[in-house]
Design an enzyme around this catalytic site. Structure first.
Site, PDB file in Angstrom:
ATOM      1  N   ASP A 147       0.779  -1.330   0.043  1.00 17.00           N
ATOM      2  CA  ASP A 147      -0.156  -0.267  -0.053  1.00 17.00           C
ATOM      3  C   ASP A 147       0.944   1.359   0.176  1.00 17.00           C
ATOM      4  O   ASP A 147       0.268   2.333   0.620  1.00 17.00           O
ATOM      5  CB  ASP A 147      -0.931  -0.004   1.333  1.00 17.00           C
ATOM      6  CG  ASP A 147      -0.262  -0.299   2.459  1.00 17.00           C
ATOM      7  OD1 ASP A 147       1.054  -0.198   2.453  1.00 17.00           O
ATOM      8  OD2 ASP A 147      -0.603  -0.796   3.337  1.00 17.00           O
TER       9      ASP A 147
ATOM     10  N   GLU B 158      -0.541  -8.970  -1.270  1.00 13.35           N
ATOM     11  CA  GLU B 158      -1.222  -8.603   0.296  1.00 13.35           C
ATOM     12  C   GLU B 158      -2.235  -7.626  -0.092  1.00 13.35           C
ATOM     13  O   GLU B 158      -2.282  -6.552   0.388  1.00 13.35           O
ATOM     14  CB  GLU B 158      -0.195  -7.820   0.926  1.00 13.35           C
ATOM     15  CG  GLU B 158      -0.311  -7.550   2.338  1.00 13.35           C
ATOM     16  CD  GLU B 158       0.772  -6.767   3.164  1.00 13.35           C
ATOM     17  OE1 GLU B 158       0.770  -5.442   3.021  1.00 13.35           O
ATOM     18  OE2 GLU B 158       1.651  -7.452   3.729  1.00 13.35           O
TER      19      GLU B 158
ATOM     20  N   GLU C  97      -1.835   5.019   3.060  1.00 15.04           N
ATOM     21  CA  GLU C  97      -1.762   3.516   2.732  1.00 15.04           C
ATOM     22  C   GLU C  97      -3.271   3.093   2.813  1.00 15.04           C
ATOM     23  O   GLU C  97      -3.517   2.529   1.790  1.00 15.04           O
ATOM     24  CB  GLU C  97      -1.094   2.899   3.850  1.00 15.04           C
ATOM     25  CG  GLU C  97       0.441   2.967   3.926  1.00 15.04           C
ATOM     26  CD  GLU C  97       1.117   4.317   4.391  1.00 15.04           C
ATOM     27  OE1 GLU C  97       0.136   5.009   5.289  1.00 15.04           O
ATOM     28  OE2 GLU C  97       2.131   4.395   4.787  1.00 15.04           O
TER      29      GLU C  97
ATOM     30  N   HIS D  13       7.580   4.449  12.435  1.00 13.66           N
ATOM     31  CA  HIS D  13       7.728   5.301  11.061  1.00 13.66           C
ATOM     32  C   HIS D  13       6.469   5.755  10.607  1.00 13.66           C
ATOM     33  O   HIS D  13       6.600   6.697   9.626  1.00 13.66           O
ATOM     34  CB  HIS D  13       8.427   4.494  10.067  1.00 13.66           C
ATOM     35  CG  HIS D  13       7.588   3.498   9.543  1.00 13.66           C
ATOM     36  ND1 HIS D  13       7.664   2.103  10.039  1.00 13.66           N
ATOM     37  CD2 HIS D  13       6.877   3.166   8.596  1.00 13.66           C
ATOM     38  CE1 HIS D  13       6.918   1.390   9.220  1.00 13.66           C
ATOM     39  NE2 HIS D  13       6.353   2.155   8.384  1.00 13.66           N
TER      40      HIS D  13
ATOM     41  N   ARG E 267       3.417   8.175   9.197  1.00 11.20           N
ATOM     42  CA  ARG E 267       2.976   9.288   9.087  1.00 11.20           C
ATOM     43  C   ARG E 267       2.084  10.083  10.070  1.00 11.20           C
ATOM     44  O   ARG E 267       2.169  11.001  10.510  1.00 11.20           O
ATOM     45  CB  ARG E 267       2.474   9.715   7.623  1.00 11.20           C
ATOM     46  CG  ARG E 267       3.477   9.930   6.590  1.00 11.20           C
ATOM     47  CD  ARG E 267       2.911  10.139   5.289  1.00 11.20           C
ATOM     48  NE  ARG E 267       3.761  10.826   4.379  1.00 11.20           N
ATOM     49  CZ  ARG E 267       4.680  10.421   3.660  1.00 11.20           C
ATOM     50  NH1 ARG E 267       4.938   8.936   4.067  1.00 11.20           N
ATOM     51  NH2 ARG E 267       5.588  10.962   2.952  1.00 11.20           N
TER      52      ARG E 267
ATOM     53  N   HIS F 269      13.958   4.963  11.839  1.00 10.94           N
ATOM     54  CA  HIS F 269      13.846   4.949  10.537  1.00 10.94           C
ATOM     55  C   HIS F 269      14.640   6.203   9.865  1.00 10.94           C
ATOM     56  O   HIS F 269      14.966   7.239  10.754  1.00 10.94           O
ATOM     57  CB  HIS F 269      12.359   5.054  10.319  1.00 10.94           C
ATOM     58  CG  HIS F 269      11.809   4.963   9.012  1.00 10.94           C
ATOM     59  ND1 HIS F 269      11.975   6.034   7.912  1.00 10.94           N
ATOM     60  CD2 HIS F 269      11.176   3.978   8.262  1.00 10.94           C
ATOM     61  CE1 HIS F 269      11.481   5.648   6.982  1.00 10.94           C
ATOM     62  NE2 HIS F 269      11.136   4.404   7.195  1.00 10.94           N
TER      63      HIS F 269
HETATM   64  C1  UD1 Z   1       7.252   4.583   3.230  1.00 13.05           C
HETATM   65  C2  UD1 Z   1       5.629   4.214   2.843  1.00 13.05           C
HETATM   66  C3  UD1 Z   1       5.028   3.249   4.036  1.00 13.05           C
HETATM   67  C4  UD1 Z   1       5.830   2.206   4.434  1.00 13.05           C
HETATM   68  C5  UD1 Z   1       7.423   2.809   4.850  1.00 13.05           C
HETATM   69  C6  UD1 Z   1       8.355   1.630   5.140  1.00 13.05           C
HETATM   70  C7  UD1 Z   1       4.432   5.676   1.643  1.00 13.05           C
HETATM   71  C8  UD1 Z   1       3.801   7.120   1.441  1.00 13.05           C
HETATM   72  N1  UD1 Z   1       4.817   5.502   2.723  1.00 13.05           N
HETATM   73  O1  UD1 Z   1       7.091   5.532   4.527  1.00 13.05           O
HETATM   74  O2  UD1 Z   1       3.741   2.950   3.500  1.00 13.05           O
HETATM   75  O3  UD1 Z   1       5.340   1.508   5.510  1.00 13.05           O
HETATM   76  O4  UD1 Z   1       7.796   3.182   3.584  1.00 13.05           O
HETATM   77  O5  UD1 Z   1       9.436   1.811   5.616  1.00 13.05           O
HETATM   78  O6  UD1 Z   1       4.515   5.115   0.448  1.00 13.05           O
HETATM   79  N2  UD1 Z   1      14.674   8.227   3.584  1.00 13.05           N
HETATM   80  C9  UD1 Z   1      16.022   8.230   3.405  1.00 13.05           C
HETATM   81  N3  UD1 Z   1      16.699   6.936   2.997  1.00 13.05           N
HETATM   82  C10 UD1 Z   1      15.732   5.687   3.047  1.00 13.05           C
HETATM   83  C11 UD1 Z   1      14.346   5.920   3.198  1.00 13.05           C
HETATM   84  C12 UD1 Z   1      13.983   6.931   3.603  1.00 13.05           C
HETATM   85  O7  UD1 Z   1      16.787   9.165   3.761  1.00 13.05           O
HETATM   86  O8  UD1 Z   1      16.481   4.731   2.477  1.00 13.05           O
HETATM   87  C13 UD1 Z   1      14.057   9.529   4.111  1.00 13.05           C
HETATM   88  C14 UD1 Z   1      14.005  10.535   2.975  1.00 13.05           C
HETATM   89  O9  UD1 Z   1      13.980  11.834   3.423  1.00 13.05           O
HETATM   90  C15 UD1 Z   1      12.451  10.222   2.282  1.00 13.05           C
HETATM   91  C16 UD1 Z   1      11.916  10.224   3.696  1.00 13.05           C
HETATM   92  O10 UD1 Z   1      12.514   9.143   4.515  1.00 13.05           O
HETATM   93  O11 UD1 Z   1      11.820  11.578   1.774  1.00 13.05           O
HETATM   94  C17 UD1 Z   1      10.337   9.650   3.709  1.00 13.05           C
HETATM   95  O12 UD1 Z   1      10.359   8.506   2.903  1.00 13.05           O
HETATM   96  P1  UD1 Z   1       9.060   7.956   2.427  1.00 13.05           P
HETATM   97  O13 UD1 Z   1       8.951   6.796   1.437  1.00 13.05           O
HETATM   98  O14 UD1 Z   1       8.177   9.029   1.696  1.00 13.05           O
HETATM   99  O15 UD1 Z   1       8.004   7.555   3.504  1.00 13.05           O
HETATM  100  P2  UD1 Z   1       8.319   6.701   4.735  1.00 13.05           P
HETATM  101  O16 UD1 Z   1       8.008   7.102   6.187  1.00 13.05           O
HETATM  102  O17 UD1 Z   1       9.597   5.819   4.629  1.00 13.05           O
END
Ligand code: UD1
Length: 381
Positions: free
Chosen positions: A99, A121, A135, A209, A211, A242
């Site tokens: 999701d 899933e 999600e 982690h 939102r 995270h």
């Molecule tokens: C995302 C998914 C969430 C999932 C989660 C698993 C969406 C909206 N959210 O949330 O459903 O449960 O991943 O972890 O699709 N960042 C890094 N390095 C990384 C990963 C993230 O620097 O390897 C930082 C970046 O600044 C990025 C921010 O985290 O912009 C947020 O990442 P994002 O994928 O938007 O949201 P998650 O909270 O990771």
């Protein structure tokens, strides 16, 4: 026979973990499939860890991650990148998982190109469109677009039926996270050194982690953890922090000076499994960890107001602890003080899978494509 071109698309660490077992079988079934991987790289470091771990080689990498980017940007960049790839590759089937916004935007791109979508899933639901955000809406929209729905549990299958999806397009498979977890557990590397130092301690593993937990709820979690270590001197907290800056700002600010709280960079998957196995219990808002923990007999406190995974709560393996410090603390305290309560939660059977979900998914694809005459036997949760 002409091989069918399947393109599997994912962007984040958990999607990669849950997609890996399916990709392994698709690769083995060369006779039927030409399997190609596309990553959006909505996550970078955390995704790359898993690509290495499972030896996955993407054919295309959209490399979309930027610090603190919005949902609009993730969606826009995924749609644009996939449009070009689909025009060139013309796949017969696209697979997405879960999701995330990568999964939703990939399903939408496939729809614009009239390519059938298989959703791994499928059928998880809460009654609230903003929780989890985004999600819940992502997965509802993916269900509307998809032709093939791989439901991990009976409850998820029933949600899809209630949404009016034809039973002949739904396959009850179990969750592929159990396949991945069993595979890594078998081939696990040496334990993290920190574990040696914590030998006679009770470890609480923490990961959060989501939102909807940014801001106040995260502060409430920190308050709870501080109270736990103050009142239980034999407890050590392992916090896998995270990469999201919105998580890090709060956690590092509030918890950095506590000797019993260890703030670690996001644990790689084998280390996470090590810590899960050695933990006393787990506190998390993660979906995957809720699914894995019962296999190790570890109670889970779900740090959320609602969960799309009620099976663990019904089985007695998890408790919905909410986002208020007083309630979370009370449940944690009960587990730390009351051995009988603890054992009740620790001795439950995992309702999420049996390690054969990926096989059922590939068999269902062969059936859907009319290559096999029979559908796979359903997972009995
Ligand atoms: C995302 C998914 C969430 C999932 C989660 C698993 C969406 C909206 N959210 O949330 O459903 O449960 O991943 O972890 O699709 N960042 C890094 N390095 C990384 C990963 C993230 O620097 O390897 C930082 C970046 O600044 C990025 C921010 O985290 O912009 C947020 O990442 P994002 O994928 O938007 O949201 P998650 O909270 O990771």
């Amino acid at each position: 026979m002409q091989r069918l071109k399947i393109m599997s698309i994912f962007g984040t660490r958990p999607e990669a973990i849950k997609m890996a077992p399916v990709l392994k079988i698709l690769k083995e079934e060369k006779k039927y499939f030409e399997s190609k991987i596309i990553v959006t790289a909505q996550h970078r470091e955390m995704l790359d860890q898993v690509l290495n771990l499972f030896s996955l080689s993407p054919r295309y990498d959209l490399n979309i991650m930027e610090a603190n980017q919005t949902l609009f940007e993730i969606t826009k960049k995924t749609l644009k990148g996939l449009n070009e790839i689909f025009l060139k590759e013309k796949p017969d089937l696209v697979l997405v998982q879960g999701d995330t916004t990568s999964a939703f935007a990939s399903a939408l791109s496939a729809f614009y190109h009239q390519i059938p979508v298989g959703h791994i899933e499928a059928g998880l639901r809460t009654p609230l469109i903003y929780n989890p955000f985004p999600e819940e809406m992502n997965r509802r929209l993916i269900s509307v677009i998809s032709s093939l729905h791989f439901a991990p549990t009976y409850w998820a299958k029933n949600n899809l039926l209630l949404n009016g999806i034809s039973p002949k397009n739904i396959f009850l498979t179990g969750n592929t996270v159990i396949d991945a977890m069993l595979h890594i557990s078998k081939n696990i590397k040496s334990a993290p050194q920190l574990l040696n130092k914590l030998k006679n301690k009770r470890i609480i593993l923490v990961e959060t982690h989501r939102r909807e937990n940014f801001g106040k709820p995260l502060e409430e979690f920190c308050k709870t953890l501080k109270k736990i270590v103050k009142n239980f001197t034999d407890v050590e907290i392992i916090f896998s922090v995270h990469k999201n800056p919105k998580v890090r700002e709060v956690i590092f600010k509030k918890l950095v000076n506590s000797a019993q709280i260890h703030l670690l960079e996001p644990l790689d998957y084998p280390d996470l499994i090590h810590f899960m196995k050695k933990s006393y219990f787990i506190m998390t808002d993660s979906g995957g960890i809720q699914e894995e923990a019962p296999s190790f007999g570890k109670p889970v406190l779900v740090l959320r107001k609602t969960t799309e995974r009620p099976e663990g709560v019904q089985a007695g393996a998890a408790k919905l602890a909410g986002v208020k410090s007083s309630k979370i603390y009370k449940i944690a305290e009960q587990l730390l003080k009351n051995e009988r309560e603890y054992q009740k939660m620790a001795k439950t059977i995992n309702p999420y899978g049996d390690g054969k979900a990926a096989l059922r998914i590939v068999q269902a694809i062969l059936y859907f494509l009319k290559i096999k005459h029979y559908p796979p036997k359903e997972f009995k949760g």
